[in-house]
Design an enzyme around this catalytic site. Structure first.
Site, PDB file in Angstrom:
ATOM      1  N   ASP A  90      -0.003  -6.803  -3.319  1.00 27.50           N
ATOM      2  CA  ASP A  90      -1.419  -6.574  -3.011  1.00 27.50           C
ATOM      3  C   ASP A  90      -2.060  -5.875  -4.204  1.00 27.50           C
ATOM      4  OD1 ASP A  90      -3.924  -6.148  -1.538  1.00 27.50           O
ATOM      5  OD2 ASP A  90      -2.713  -6.610   0.215  1.00 27.50           O
TER       6      ASP A  90
ATOM      7  N   ARG B 180       0.858  -1.205   0.000  1.00 27.86           N
ATOM      8  CA  ARG B 180       0.000   0.000   0.000  1.00 27.86           C
ATOM      9  C   ARG B 180       0.886   1.245   0.000  1.00 27.86           C
ATOM     10  NH1 ARG B 180      -3.040  -3.851   2.582  1.00 27.86           N
ATOM     11  NH2 ARG B 180      -4.859  -4.363   1.306  1.00 27.86           N
TER      12      ARG B 180
ATOM     13  N   GLU C 138      -9.502 -12.564   2.426  1.00 30.05           N
ATOM     14  CA  GLU C 138     -10.407 -11.658   1.712  1.00 30.05           C
ATOM     15  C   GLU C 138     -10.458 -11.946   0.211  1.00 30.05           C
ATOM     16  OE1 GLU C 138     -10.071  -7.821   4.684  1.00 30.05           O
ATOM     17  OE2 GLU C 138      -8.530  -8.007   3.147  1.00 30.05           O
TER      18      GLU C 138
ATOM     19  N   TRP D   3      -6.102 -13.664  12.479  1.00 21.41           N
ATOM     20  CA  TRP D   3      -6.167 -12.185  12.491  1.00 21.41           C
ATOM     21  C   TRP D   3      -7.556 -11.678  12.847  1.00 21.41           C
ATOM     22  CZ3 TRP D   3      -8.810  -8.792   9.073  1.00 21.41           C
ATOM     23  CH2 TRP D   3      -9.413  -9.385   7.953  1.00 21.41           C
TER      24      TRP D   3
ATOM     25  N   HIS E  77      -6.549 -10.275  -3.567  1.00 17.31           N
ATOM     26  CA  HIS E  77      -5.578  -9.161  -3.445  1.00 17.31           C
ATOM     27  C   HIS E  77      -4.532  -9.219  -4.554  1.00 17.31           C
ATOM     28  CE1 HIS E  77      -6.979  -7.314   0.272  1.00 17.31           C
ATOM     29  NE2 HIS E  77      -7.139  -8.512   0.797  1.00 17.31           N
TER      30      HIS E  77
HETATM   31  C1  ACM Z   1      -5.944  -8.995   6.802  1.00 17.06           C
HETATM   32  O1  ACM Z   1      -5.922  -8.110   7.687  1.00 17.06           O
HETATM   33  N1  ACM Z   1      -6.661  -8.835   5.696  1.00 17.06           N
HETATM   34  C2  ACM Z   1      -5.196 -10.216   6.962  1.00 17.06           C
END
Ligand code: ACM
Ligand code: ZN
Length: 596
Positions: free
Chosen positions: A214, A185, A348, A420, A284
């Site tokens: 990402d 990022r 995600e 996480w 991602h």
């Molecule tokens: C995460 O915070 N998406 C692993």
């Protein structure tokens, strides 16, 4: 911040101790001579000092790993720079007959991995360990015990070059003590990554999880797929703050060449830090899709994302060329990173494209993937990807680690799970007898704010994780049996960088929260005490200051007001913090109350 839990314990302590703890928080008293962070297992102060001078000799056993000599040399160099003394190191061939003067470093196979024993008396200093990490951590402790002038860059005329006498026996609670840095990022180039590693070493951390790809940028040179960096490392625009449809017009990019990566991995290894690369898949992946659109279900076109969040476009696991790509990338990754663990992300990953994609649906059919009550067939398609990538890496002697989404569908046979979304994923994985790293966003996401007054903080993603809450984290779930608890291998804090564009800002977010983190990772739970931690913190802060690190000062916003109460023969103490209502104490053993 509710201080009652911790300061409440101090009610039974002498007032001087309480005063010391509090005033030390405000940086007004002399140094606590034994301020070591993370708190060692056993530390017994002894009276007296060892004094360095021009005749001090460092004796290094030849039985130690050869790399210990260069660690010891850099300690000597550092002392020489600031003291003006000239000291030498001598190799001693017989580990069983180390000299009894000067500073000796020797091998003791009975000491736990990464542990060390350090004895300082007026005539000699003895350091023993069973491995190079133990020697390295003993050196970190020695540095913390020395006058803070040691951290400087030039000779300091009137400093007292002494070490306080002490006996320390120390070893870490967890073998995995990690931090994650997201360079996708926002990008932190080689020299900044080395500073990250220096800071990790200071906190006795041993795993750098490096988030290298990402949606918003691909940051690792892959020779077989040059467009990953030619195209995938640059986004044309970046959203402004949280205005989802409002962008700047500045291209943003950066990546590490393979030569730079080798240099960083070596630099980390010299500091006993393993670097775990993460190639986040199959979600991602917008940066890779922008470079190689065939790898997506629709074929694109795609662009490197200028917006944060989760994208629907992900790798297409229906196509064989996707696996050729993944294996090609991971082959080069394995050449660069000796780490046993390779992080394959897994978080995600929306399934909407897969639901409509003929290739994906054909794969689901061919592999006989079926929905169950909890998950659609597409979740099992992600499990198929994970298991196939795991097999490839296992065949090359490596293990996968992934975010806790890899539990959805079916967990790959040998995977380590990084929990996480709270601790539940970690608990589930430990029950399945899979290794677990705890990194719950509820305690250890250091992109979250550390103060409630967010208007006076650098703009951030949200959340609220003040130092005290971080410190309070206990990673071992009480709901697990002792057998299951053995699968909790370690703890990690993560720094996602959507809103962290500069290195000083990154430092501000992790310091001093890494200090709290390292005590969770290293120190035994019985040793943890927030007030005591705060009393030791100023010494570490001097190191941050000397090295020019930027750190948050909220912990030092603790104010103490003392008011004698002659009628009762007590002393009333009111502590207030930047964020919260004052907590009122009476030093007579009654419970603290929160003032309104
Ligand atoms: C995460 O915070 N998406 C692993
Ligand atoms: Zn597809």
């Amino acid at each position: 911040m509710n201080l009652s839990k911790h300061y409440g314990k101090l009610l039974a302590a002498p007032l001087s101790l309480l005063l010391f703890g509090l005033i030390a928080c405000q940086g007004k008293v002399s140094e606590n001579q034994y301020s070591v962070i993370p708190q060692p297992n056993e530390l017994h102060p002894v009276s007296g000092n060892f004094r360095f001078d021009n005749s001090t000799v460092f004796h290094v056993s030849s039985a130690l790993d050869k790399t210990c000599s260069s660690m010891i040399d850099s300690l000597i160099r550092q002392i020489e720079i600031t003291s003006g003394y000239r000291m030498k190191a001598e190799i001693v061939e017989d580990n069983e007959a180390m000299p009894q003067n000067g500073i000796t470093f020797s091998l003791n196979k009975n000491i736990a991995p990464e542990g060390y024993e350090l004895t300082i008396d007026p005539n000699d200093v003895s350091v023993q360990a069973s491995d190079r990490s133990g020697i390295f951590y003993a050196i970190q402790t020695l540095k913390q015990l020395m006058p803070t002038a040691i951290y400087g860059k030039q000779a300091v005329a009137d400093a007292q070059w002494t070490l306080p006498c002490v006996e320390i026996k120390d070893a870490p609670r967890f073998g995995y003590r990690g931090v994650m840095i997201d360079v996708a990022r926002h990008f932190f180039p080689k020299e900044e990554m080395k500073r990250v590693i220096d800071l990790m070493a200071l906190h006795k951390l041993n795993n750098l999880h490096w988030h290298l790809s990402d949606d918003q940028g691909w940051r690792i040179e892959i020779k077989k797929y040059p467009k990953l960096t030619e195209i995938g490392s640059i986004r044309n625009k970046t959203m402004i703050r949280k205005e989802w449809d409002n962008y700047d017009t500045t291209p943003y990019g950066g990546f590490f060449t393979q030569e730079e990566i080798k240099e960083i991995v070596k630099y980390a290894d010299e500091r006993c830090i393993n670097v775990i690369p993460e190639i986040d898949l199959p979600g991602h992946m917008m940066a890779a899709l922008a470079a190689y659109p065939n790898l997506g279900c629709t074929g694109g076109p795609y662009e490197v994302s200028g917006q944060w969040g989760v994208r629907d476009d992900v790798l297409c696991p229906g196509k064989e060329e996707t696996f050729t790509f993944i294996e090609g990338v991971l082959t080069e990754v394995m050449e660069l990173f000796p780490s046993k663990l390779i992080h394959i992300g897994g978080d995600e990953c929306p399934k909407v494209r897969w639901e409509k994609c003929p290739h994906c649906q054909a794969r689901i059919k061919k592999e006989g993937l079926k929905a169950n009550q909890k998950h659609s067939a597409e979740f099992f398609l992600q499990s198929y990807v994970t298991a196939r990538v795991e097999k490839f890496l296992n065949d090359h002697g490596r293990q996968i680690i992934g975010w806790d989404e890899i539990l959805e569908g079916e967990l790959a046979p040998n995977a380590t799970v990084m929990s996480w979304r709270g601790m539940d994923g970690g608990i589930e994985a430990a029950r399945l007898h899979h290794p677990v790293i705890m990194t719950p966003n509820t305690y250890l996401y250091f992109d979250y704010y550390q103060a409630k007054d967010v208007d006076n903080e650098p703009f951030g993603i949200g959340g609220y994780l003040p130092l005290e809450r971080v410190y309070s984290y206990e990673p071992m779930p009480a709901s697990l049996t002792p057998e299951e608890q053995k699968y909790i291998k370690g703890v990690q804090a993560n720094l996602w960088t959507e809103y962290i564009a500069t290195f000083p800002h990154a430092q501000y977010m992790v310091l001093p929260r890494w200090a709290a983190l390292c005590e969770i990772q290293w120190s035994s739970p019985e040793k943890k005490n927030y007030a005591d931690f705060l009393s030791r913190l100023p010494q570490l802060i001097k190191w941050y200051d000397a090295e020019g690190y930027n750190y948050a000062k909220h912990a030092f916003g603790v104010q103490a007001e003392f008011e004698p109460n002659p009628a009762e023969g007590t002393m009333d103490v009111t502590l207030s913090t930047i964020d919260n209502a004052p907590v009122h104490y009476t030093l007579d053993g009654t419970e603290p109350t929160t003032a309104s």
